[in-house]
Design an enzyme around this catalytic site. Sequence first.
Site, short mmCIF file in Angstrom:
data_model
loop_
_atom_site.label_atom_id
_atom_site.label_comp_id
_atom_site.label_asym_id
_atom_site.label_seq_id
_atom_site.Cartn_x
_atom_site.Cartn_y
_atom_site.Cartn_z
N ASP A 1 -9.74 8.77 4.95
CA ASP A 1 -11.15 8.79 4.54
C ASP A 1 -11.86 10.00 5.14
O ASP A 1 -12.71 10.61 4.53
CB ASP A 1 -11.85 7.50 4.99
CG ASP A 1 -11.34 6.31 4.20
OD1 ASP A 1 -10.80 6.52 3.10
OD2 ASP A 1 -11.49 5.18 4.69
N CYS B 1 6.53 29.09 -17.33
CA CYS B 1 6.22 30.16 -18.27
C CYS B 1 5.38 31.20 -17.55
O CYS B 1 4.38 30.88 -16.91
CB CYS B 1 5.46 29.59 -19.46
SG CYS B 1 4.62 30.85 -20.43
N CYS C 1 9.66 30.84 -22.75
CA CYS C 1 8.77 29.70 -23.01
C CYS C 1 8.84 29.34 -24.49
O CYS C 1 8.65 30.20 -25.34
CB CYS C 1 7.34 30.07 -22.62
SG CYS C 1 6.12 28.89 -23.19
N LYS D 1 6.83 -15.01 -9.79
CA LYS D 1 6.20 -14.11 -8.81
C LYS D 1 5.42 -13.07 -9.60
O LYS D 1 6.00 -12.17 -10.20
CB LYS D 1 7.26 -13.45 -7.94
CG LYS D 1 6.70 -12.64 -6.81
CD LYS D 1 7.81 -12.25 -5.84
CE LYS D 1 7.25 -11.49 -4.66
NZ LYS D 1 6.55 -10.26 -5.06
N GLU E 1 -3.07 -14.23 -6.65
CA GLU E 1 -2.73 -12.89 -7.09
C GLU E 1 -3.72 -12.45 -8.17
O GLU E 1 -3.93 -13.16 -9.14
CB GLU E 1 -1.30 -12.93 -7.66
CG GLU E 1 -0.60 -11.61 -7.71
CD GLU E 1 0.04 -11.20 -6.37
OE1 GLU E 1 -0.16 -11.91 -5.36
OE2 GLU E 1 0.71 -10.16 -6.35
N SER F 1 5.46 -11.08 4.71
CA SER F 1 6.26 -10.95 3.50
C SER F 1 7.29 -12.07 3.47
O SER F 1 7.65 -12.63 4.50
CB SER F 1 6.98 -9.62 3.48
OG SER F 1 6.07 -8.58 3.64
N LEU F 2 7.78 -12.35 2.26
CA LEU F 2 8.87 -13.30 2.15
C LEU F 2 10.19 -12.55 2.25
O LEU F 2 10.27 -11.35 2.00
CB LEU F 2 8.81 -14.02 0.79
CG LEU F 2 7.58 -14.89 0.55
CD1 LEU F 2 7.68 -15.55 -0.82
CD2 LEU F 2 7.45 -15.95 1.63
N ASP G 1 -13.77 12.80 3.05
CA ASP G 1 -15.19 13.03 3.23
C ASP G 1 -15.48 14.51 3.50
O ASP G 1 -16.49 15.05 3.06
CB ASP G 1 -15.73 12.19 4.40
CG ASP G 1 -15.83 10.72 4.01
OD1 ASP G 1 -15.81 10.44 2.79
OD2 ASP G 1 -15.90 9.87 4.91
ZN LIG Z 1 4.27 30.03 -22.55
#
Ligand SMILES: [Zn+2]
Length: 490
Positions: A31, A419, A401, A111, A167, A80-81, A35
């Site tokens: 964060d 390209c 290209c 699940k 969930e 967690s399981l 910021d």
């Molecule tokens: Zn190109």
Amino acid sequence: MNAKERMDELYELIDHHNRLYYEEDDPELSDYEYDRLSVELRQLEEAHPLLVRVDTPTRSVGGGVKRTLRKAAHDVPIVSLQDAFSKEEVDAFVERIRKEQPGVVFVVEKKIDGLTLVLRYRKGVLEEAITRGDGIIGESVYENALAVRGIPRRIPEPLDYLELRGEVYMSSESFASANEQQVLTGGKLYQNRRNSAAGAMRQLDPDIVARRQLDFFAFNLEIAQGKTFASHKETLEWLKNQGFVVSPDLREARTSEEVWSAIQDIAKSRHSLNYPLDGAVVKVDDLSMRQQLGMTSKVPRWAIAYKYPPEQKETILEDIAVQVGRTGRMTPLARLKPVRLAETTVARATLHNQAYMDEKDIRIGDTVLVQKAGDIIPEVVSVVREKRPEGTSRFIMPDRCPVCGSLAAKEEDGAHLYCTGDRCPAKDSRSLAYFVSKDAMNLEGFGPMAVEALISEGYIRDAADIYRLKEQKDILIEEGVVGKQKSVDS
Ligand SMILES: [Zn+2]
């Protein structure tokens, strides 16, 4: 670098990180770092008001407000399981418990692949909604939870305190309609239902959550002060009576054969359901047995999560096309004989670069095995060598290209080609975007993002296609998929 160049760079960066944060729930920046970018951009915008982009992120949700949600601690840590990937692992789990608790009854549940949410009710009123976070500390998304369907604000039986888990997920319909909107008005397509549900829940604007039409399944009751239940099934029944939607089609099983057949039945229905599944959960139904079984140092000993392998299908690789992206990167794209896979029709898959094709020895005409990685993006897993026809040869990337004919060069990573043309039309979707929004279509909401999405999804390739879309403009407006026509002098 001058101010204009730096601002353009910041726009790109902030767009990119907003997308990761809000749409994919997968932030790369802290964060703090984020910021700092926003502050720098805002200062540049103040100094150079003429260079401010119309859709600047500093005026929208992502950049305009601090993006942090309030942290909240969990009463009951979310662990967690234990995961299982084979029948053997499931059998071993069932047999171990049957030895310790003869007469045990298991429940096998779907699940659902979404975002786990903890709900707290005091005196029958929703008081808090917390994301999983690291399992100890999550984020408060109370306002957003109120915009999710299936989360009642008030329940009929006002216990002193109630805590439950469920969930939040995106149904097939919600996902399809969100993507229709993206193609025609917004921008990049959502690739994954779990991520778009999770991303929406982290927005600071509940309207966005409401628009994404999320739903909620309750799957476990954690604390219910003043009430006692004997079994998991009883708790779900009670939750249902309180107005929650509980995970559907729970199956009872006593032996490892019964457990496995329930898991297989869920697997069969998996791609025809309206909600995304990533596995099946096997739990001990009796709550006092659960207590006796307890936990290992990491996971509860009374439950296991079986993960379904990704669905794979064979199809023919009919052709390889070389696509040029907006950065100029040349990517080989497999054109596949269309095949139905994990809810969608797959007709192409990326082959990344020359090295990838060489390593897997992928050739035009091959029968290939395809799957969706994480059930999202299609990929070619392998070639079925026995089915290779006569006379195939290695595919070699062109040295020019395919769009503008300029020479191709290797990127710094040595793996990809790009390209080198300055005026390559493939790199120019922004001017196409301008053409769409101002001159040809004269529509609001048709930004560069929308055009990129339309191009990458194959809706438009050139100006002629835009005119074709223009003919449908009135229909698009009528159906509310794009904004109203701007007046000439606005
Ligand atoms: Zn190109």
